[in-house]
Design a protein around this motif. Sequence first.
Motif, PDB file in Angstrom:
ATOM      1  N   THR A  64     -28.512 -15.808 -15.898  1.00  0.00           N
ATOM      2  CA  THR A  64     -27.740 -14.846 -16.703  1.00  0.00           C
ATOM      3  C   THR A  64     -28.598 -13.642 -17.103  1.00  0.00           C
ATOM      4  O   THR A  64     -28.075 -12.669 -17.629  1.00  0.00           O
ATOM      5  N   ASN A  65     -29.902 -13.720 -16.832  1.00  0.00           N
ATOM      6  CA  ASN A  65     -30.767 -12.546 -17.037  1.00  0.00           C
ATOM      7  C   ASN A  65     -31.161 -11.941 -15.688  1.00  0.00           C
ATOM      8  O   ASN A  65     -32.231 -11.342 -15.561  1.00  0.00           O
ATOM      9  N   THR A  68     -32.157  -8.355 -15.790  1.00  0.00           N
ATOM     10  CA  THR A  68     -33.094  -7.889 -16.823  1.00  0.00           C
ATOM     11  C   THR A  68     -34.435  -8.612 -16.625  1.00  0.00           C
ATOM     12  O   THR A  68     -35.236  -8.220 -15.794  1.00  0.00           O
ATOM     13  N   THR A  69     -34.615  -9.708 -17.349  1.00  0.00           N
ATOM     14  CA  THR A  69     -35.934 -10.365 -17.337  1.00  0.00           C
ATOM     15  C   THR A  69     -36.090 -11.426 -16.247  1.00  0.00           C
ATOM     16  O   THR A  69     -37.201 -11.880 -15.973  1.00  0.00           O
ATOM     17  N   ASN A  72     -34.203 -16.922 -16.539  1.00  0.00           N
ATOM     18  CA  ASN A  72     -33.275 -17.997 -16.910  1.00  0.00           C
ATOM     19  C   ASN A  72     -32.642 -18.623 -15.662  1.00  0.00           C
ATOM     20  O   ASN A  72     -31.454 -18.930 -15.633  1.00  0.00           O
TER      21      ASN A  72
END
Lengths: 172, 190
Positions: A64-65, A68-69, A72
Motif C-alpha cells: 500500500t506504500n 511512496t516508501t 509494506n
Amino acid sequence: MTVLKILKYPHPILRIPCPEVLVFDEVLQGLVADMVETMYHGTGAVGLAAPQVGQSVRVFVMDTNAYTTRDNLKIMVNPKIISASRNKTMREGCLSFPDYLANVKRSKRITVEAFDALGVLHSYELKHLEAVCVQHEIDHLDGVLMMDRIESLKTDWLRRQNTQEEAVDSQD
Amino acid sequence: MTPSSLIKLVISTVGKDRPGLVARMCEAISNANGNIDDSTMTRLGGQFSMIYIVHFESPDHIELFKTAIRQIEEEGLFHVDIRPLSPDEEPDLPETTTRSKSRKYLLSVGGYDRTGITYAFSKALAAFDINITDVHAHRINGEDGIVYMLAIEMDVPLNVDEAEMKADLETLGKELNLDVRLRSMDAIIL
C-alpha cells in the motif's frame, strides 16, 4: 527480475478461477520477484495478482506504500480470508480495467492467512486500504472483476474522464 | 396551483462539452419558474447531453423559457429539443409496495468491438419482454484492439425463467465471442 506485461480485459485468463500453488520452488519465487518488480514499475497500483500477468495461480503481491516508501510489501500465496468485518463502500481502479472506476462494498477489517513464496504460513490482521486490496486481489484469483461487484450502474460504475481520477477510499 | 394545471416538458439537449452548460440550462429553467422533476446528464465522447423533465406554471412561463433557449442556441452552445409531456406519458410513481412486478438485473458484456453488439443483446432482451432501464456503453482500449463494454440494467418480468434467460444470453455471448455476466441487482426489502 523482469517487468511483466499486464493483461487487460477481455483477456480470458482474467475470468478463470486460479488453482492453488502446490510447490514452493524457485519458479514460484521467480514469478513473485517479477510481480513485485512489475508492481513497482510505475503502474500506480498497490497490488498485482498473478492472472494479471498471465499466470493462473493463487498468488498476489501488494504494497500500500508502492508509490511512496515501498516498505509494506506483502506476498500472499493461497490466501484465505478467515474473518471479515462489516462492509464499507470503496472506490477502486484496476490495472486490467484502466478505463473504469467502481464503487465496491468491501470489508473494512479482515484476517487473512497466506503463505509466502517460501511456503511459510502467515496470518495478517488488516484494515482500510490493505484490507480492500486483499479482497480485490483475491477476486482476481477467483476470476471476479470489478463490474461483478457493483450494485448500481448509475452510481457504482464510473468511466475515468480526461482528467485522471485516482482511486480513493471514500463513501462510508 | 393544482397538479393538473402544471405543464410538463421533456427537454433534451446535446452540445460540445465545456464548463457552464448545466448552469446556462438551469438558469433558463429557473428564470421561467420551471421546476426540474427529473434529469439525467452525462458526457458522451466529448459531447454533453442533458435530458430534463420540467414543469412550468403557465404557457407564459414556457414562452419565457423558450426565448431563453433560442438565445442559447444562437450562441451555438447546444441544440435543444422541447416537447410537451402528455398526461398519459406521466411516469409511474416509484414502487411503494414490497411486491414488485419485476426483478432487477445487471447484464455486462465485454469483448472486441464489432457492429451489432448492442442490437443483438437488446433484441434478445426484448424477446423476453425485458425493460431496459439504464445503459452504459463505451469503446475502450483493450489488450489487442478496441474493446466494447456494454452494461445494461433492466427490469425482468417475474414470469421470465432466469435459467432460460441466462442460457440465451450466454449462448449469444459465445456466438459473438464476448464475455457475458448476468446477475441479480434486487434490493432486499426489510
